[in-house]
Scaffold this motif. Structure first.
Motif, PDB file in Angstrom:
ATOM      1  N   UNK A 215       0.880  -1.171   0.000  1.00 25.50           N
ATOM      2  CA  UNK A 215       0.000   0.000   0.000  1.00 25.50           C
ATOM      3  C   UNK A 215       0.911   1.211   0.000  1.00 25.50           C
ATOM      4  N   UNK A 216       0.701   2.127  -0.959  1.00 23.74           N
ATOM      5  CA  UNK A 216       1.494   3.352  -1.006  1.00 23.74           C
ATOM      6  C   UNK A 216       0.591   4.548  -0.772  1.00 23.74           C
ATOM      7  N   UNK A 217       0.997   5.414   0.118  1.00 20.80           N
ATOM      8  CA  UNK A 217       0.272   6.639   0.429  1.00 20.80           C
ATOM      9  C   UNK A 217       1.254   7.797   0.518  1.00 20.80           C
ATOM     10  N   UNK A 218       0.872   8.953   0.014  1.00 15.63           N
ATOM     11  CA  UNK A 218       1.566  10.171   0.408  1.00 15.63           C
ATOM     12  C   UNK A 218       1.200  10.417   1.877  1.00 15.63           C
ATOM     13  N   UNK A 219       2.194  10.600   2.721  1.00 14.93           N
ATOM     14  CA  UNK A 219       1.917  10.785   4.147  1.00 14.93           C
ATOM     15  C   UNK A 219       0.887  11.898   4.324  1.00 14.93           C
ATOM     16  N   UNK A 220       1.122  13.029   3.689  1.00 17.40           N
ATOM     17  CA  UNK A 220       0.112  14.068   3.492  1.00 17.40           C
ATOM     18  C   UNK A 220       0.073  14.325   1.992  1.00 17.40           C
ATOM     19  N   UNK A 221      -1.031  14.026   1.320  1.00 24.87           N
ATOM     20  CA  UNK A 221      -1.079  14.244  -0.131  1.00 24.87           C
ATOM     21  C   UNK A 221      -0.719  15.680  -0.488  1.00 24.87           C
ATOM     22  N   UNK A 241      -1.482  -3.388   7.291  1.00 24.82           N
ATOM     23  CA  UNK A 241      -0.343  -3.951   6.561  1.00 24.82           C
ATOM     24  C   UNK A 241       0.300  -5.084   7.348  1.00 24.82           C
ATOM     25  N   UNK A 242       0.462  -4.896   8.641  1.00 23.36           N
ATOM     26  CA  UNK A 242       1.065  -5.934   9.479  1.00 23.36           C
ATOM     27  C   UNK A 242       0.185  -7.184   9.525  1.00 23.36           C
ATOM     28  N   UNK A 243      -1.114  -6.990   9.560  1.00 22.63           N
ATOM     29  CA  UNK A 243      -2.042  -8.124   9.624  1.00 22.63           C
ATOM     30  C   UNK A 243      -1.932  -9.015   8.394  1.00 22.63           C
ATOM     31  N   UNK A 244      -1.782  -8.381   7.218  1.00 19.55           N
ATOM     32  CA  UNK A 244      -1.822  -9.145   5.970  1.00 19.55           C
ATOM     33  C   UNK A 244      -0.446  -9.320   5.319  1.00 19.55           C
ATOM     34  N   UNK A 245       0.616  -8.927   6.016  1.00 18.89           N
ATOM     35  CA  UNK A 245       1.947  -9.085   5.446  1.00 18.89           C
ATOM     36  C   UNK A 245       2.202  -8.206   4.239  1.00 18.89           C
ATOM     37  N   UNK A 246       1.619  -7.017   4.249  1.00 17.66           N
ATOM     38  CA  UNK A 246       1.726  -6.066   3.144  1.00 17.66           C
ATOM     39  C   UNK A 246       2.780  -5.017   3.476  1.00 17.66           C
ATOM     40  N   UNK A 247       3.577  -4.641   2.497  1.00 19.52           N
ATOM     41  CA  UNK A 247       4.591  -3.605   2.675  1.00 19.52           C
ATOM     42  C   UNK A 247       3.912  -2.239   2.680  1.00 19.52           C
ATOM     43  N   UNK A 248       4.226  -1.422   3.676  1.00 18.47           N
ATOM     44  CA  UNK A 248       3.669  -0.077   3.796  1.00 18.47           C
ATOM     45  C   UNK A 248       4.706   0.914   3.263  1.00 18.47           C
ATOM     46  N   UNK A 249       4.331   1.629   2.194  1.00 16.17           N
ATOM     47  CA  UNK A 249       5.219   2.612   1.567  1.00 16.17           C
ATOM     48  C   UNK A 249       4.653   4.001   1.803  1.00 16.17           C
ATOM     49  N   UNK A 250       5.441   4.891   2.368  1.00 17.58           N
ATOM     50  CA  UNK A 250       5.053   6.295   2.480  1.00 17.58           C
ATOM     51  C   UNK A 250       5.851   7.111   1.477  1.00 17.58           C
ATOM     52  N   UNK A 251       5.136   7.872   0.669  1.00 14.28           N
ATOM     53  CA  UNK A 251       5.730   8.768  -0.320  1.00 14.28           C
ATOM     54  C   UNK A 251       5.882  10.135   0.341  1.00 14.28           C
ATOM     55  N   UNK A 252       7.144  10.496   0.631  1.00 19.10           N
ATOM     56  CA  UNK A 252       7.447  11.785   1.263  1.00 19.10           C
ATOM     57  C   UNK A 252       8.208  12.695   0.301  1.00 19.10           C
ATOM     58  N   UNK A 253       8.029  12.458  -0.993  1.00 23.82           N
ATOM     59  CA  UNK A 253       8.740  13.258  -1.991  1.00 23.82           C
ATOM     60  C   UNK A 253       8.441  14.739  -1.791  1.00 23.82           C
ATOM     61  N   UNK A 254       7.189  15.074  -1.531  1.00 23.17           N
ATOM     62  CA  UNK A 254       6.819  16.475  -1.336  1.00 23.17           C
ATOM     63  C   UNK A 254       6.763  16.858   0.136  1.00 23.17           C
ATOM     64  N   UNK A 255       6.312  15.953   0.988  1.00 27.52           N
ATOM     65  CA  UNK A 255       6.084  16.293   2.400  1.00 27.52           C
ATOM     66  C   UNK A 255       7.343  16.231   3.247  1.00 27.52           C
ATOM     67  N   UNK A 256       8.423  15.640   2.721  1.00 24.24           N
ATOM     68  CA  UNK A 256       9.621  15.422   3.515  1.00 24.24           C
ATOM     69  C   UNK A 256      10.535  16.625   3.627  1.00 24.24           C
ATOM     70  N   UNK A 257      11.527  16.484   4.469  1.00 20.78           N
ATOM     71  CA  UNK A 257      12.612  17.454   4.663  1.00 20.78           C
ATOM     72  C   UNK A 257      12.113  18.838   5.056  1.00 20.78           C
ATOM     73  N   UNK A 258      11.338  18.841   6.145  1.00 19.70           N
ATOM     74  CA  UNK A 258      10.967  20.098   6.792  1.00 19.70           C
ATOM     75  C   UNK A 258       9.674  20.714   6.346  1.00 19.70           C
ATOM     76  N   UNK A 259       9.105  20.253   5.256  1.00 20.86           N
ATOM     77  CA  UNK A 259       7.923  20.895   4.691  1.00 20.86           C
ATOM     78  C   UNK A 259       6.771  20.970   5.698  1.00 20.86           C
TER      79      UNK A 259
END
Length: 451
Positions: A215-221, A241-259
């Motif tokens: 499952x991939x989500x922007x942490x904050x779209x 994700x933990x229940x079903x053995x699914x990898x959790x991906x957070x997309x922080x391309x825009x929200x990361x590094x202080x934003x």
């Protein structure tokens, strides 16, 4: 730096652009790009000497503004020392950039795979997830943007996906929480959170949990509207994700590094994903760089098994030197703290005051230097100021608003029926108030379309 008018040079730049540059996301004959002569700090200017306060941070990446002298110097010093070297070698700038990033990522995301930008970071995160789980499908939200490459654009939820969506990319879309326009008939954040999580888990069950890799989500779209998730939502996704053995991906391309007023938006929610993608603010966009921060469990998958992927310019020394300088500048100058303080003390209160004055403002939402105003024709019905994915005459109200902002010396970030307030994270309070005053005036133009 004082802009010096040079219209003849500007005309030459514009002519060469129109003759030879093929612009992204554009009908080539219908665009009129501004010829930019220079930039510094929170401002840029054209060849007529007109200066703009950049409330878009480029494409939400100049987190420390334009031409920061310490980052420029670091790039120059690295160029004199070693301009480039193949990614299979250990190189000081690359190693140090990875170390500094790993120090700031949540949890055990301590291995860094470098890419050239955000889209290919997403591509590789999804490849890692599929190889780690042996499963084909990936779930992503409708209101999202993950990049322009083939897999990333199929993961994207907004209309930019449509021309490239073959329906065979192994992507399933779902509705993430968005209380203002709830798909779940929710009336409170608690209802929206619970119902969005139930919807996601039901989607997984009907798709077959054993077929879902990630499952991939922007942490904050970001581009999709800066919808801050309700308390408990991301933690709930982590649990699913933990229940079903699914990898959790957070997309922080825009929200990361202080934003968001934290190094990573995940820190706001006390959640650690299995993979985290980054780009943009990692070096303020001075040299293209992105990457994937990888958990210990997924890194271990490729301990004795080769990872089948790479890029010629992975961890390019110039880009990594810029990242090292940017991260150090942010730490030394309190850039993350500045974003948090001004977001809480200035932007949030000022935008909410604007909403009181302007009937075109339906909702204000955001955090740090990451805010959105949702513009509407009618506050009661919440009818958007322009239709979804509007173009041409249908988009006239937003075009008029944007033109008014630019006339006032403010360069806005506009998408569909929203304007985003996403200036550099090191902007001063005085500059911020200058921009908000222009925004106030421009919203009066939007108000003309309400009623």
């Amino acid at each position: 730096m004082t802009p010096q008018p040079n219209p003849e040079a500007g005309a030459a730049v514009k002519a060469a652009d129109r003759d030879h540059v093929f612009h992204s996301w554009s009908a080539q004959e219908l665009i009129d790009p501004l010829a930019v002569a220079g930039a510094e700090g929170s401002y840029f200017w054209d060849y007529d000497g007109r200066r703009y306060l950049d409330f878009s941070s480029g494409l939400v990446y100049t987190n420390v503004g334009y031409q920061h002298p310490k980052i420029v110097a670091a790039i120059q010093e690295q160029a004199a020392k070693m301009t480039t070297f193949a990614p299979a070698f250990a190189v000081e700038a690359r190693s140090e950039a990875a170390r500094l990033i790993a120090e700031r990522t949540p949890g055990d995301l301590d291995k860094i795979f470098f890419t050239n930008g955000g889209a290919d970071a997403v591509e590789h995160a999804i490849r890692m997830a599929r190889l780690h789980t042996g499963r084909p499908k990936v779930l992503s939200a409708y209101r999202s943007y993950h990049g322009g490459t083939q897999q990333a654009v199929n993961l994207t939820g907004d209309p930019r996906r449509w021309p490239s969506d073959s329906g065979t990319a192994g992507v399933v879309h779902f509705w993430a929480p968005y209380l203002y326009r709830s798909r779940f008939y929710a009336e409170t954040e608690e209802q929206e959170c619970a119902r969005a999580l139930e919807h996601l888990e039901t989607t997984i069950r009907f798709e077959g949990p054993s077929t879902v890799a990630a499952i991939i989500l922007e942490t904050i779209p970001g581009t999709a509207g800066i919808m801050v998730p309700p308390p408990g939502y991301l933690a709930g996704v982590r649990e699913i994700c933990d229940t079903y053995g699914i990898v959790f991906v957070l997309d922080e391309v825009m929200a990361g590094f202080g934003r968001t007023g934290e190094w990573f938006a995940a820190d706001l929610f006390d959640v650690t994903p299995d993979l985290l993608t980054f780009a943009k603010g990692v070096n303020s966009g001075y040299v293209p760089l992105g990457g994937v921060a990888i958990s210990g469990a997924i890194a271990e998958t490729f301990g004795k098994r080769p990872y089948p992927g790479g890029l010629t310019y992975s961890g390019h020394p110039l880009a990594c030197a810029a990242a090292v300088a940017t991260i150090n500048v942010m730490a030394e100058e309190g850039v993350v703290e500045n974003a948090a303080r001004l977001g809480a003390d200035v932007v949030g209160p000022e935008l909410r005051a604007l909403a009181e004055r302007h009937p075109s403002v339906g909702e204000v939402r955001g955090v740090g230097m990451f805010w959105a105003l949702e513009l509407v024709r009618d506050r009661e019905t919440r009818e958007p100021l322009v239709p979804y994915n509007a173009a041409g005459e249908a988009n006239a109200p937003m075009a008029a608003f944007a033109a008014a902002a630019k006339k006032g010396g403010l360069w806005p970030f506009v998408n569909m029926n929203r304007t985003h307030v996403v200036p550099p994270c090191n902007i001063s309070e005085a500059e911020l108030k200058e921009g908000l005053a222009v925004l106030d005036a421009a919203l009066s133009v939007a108000d003309e379309y309400t009623g």
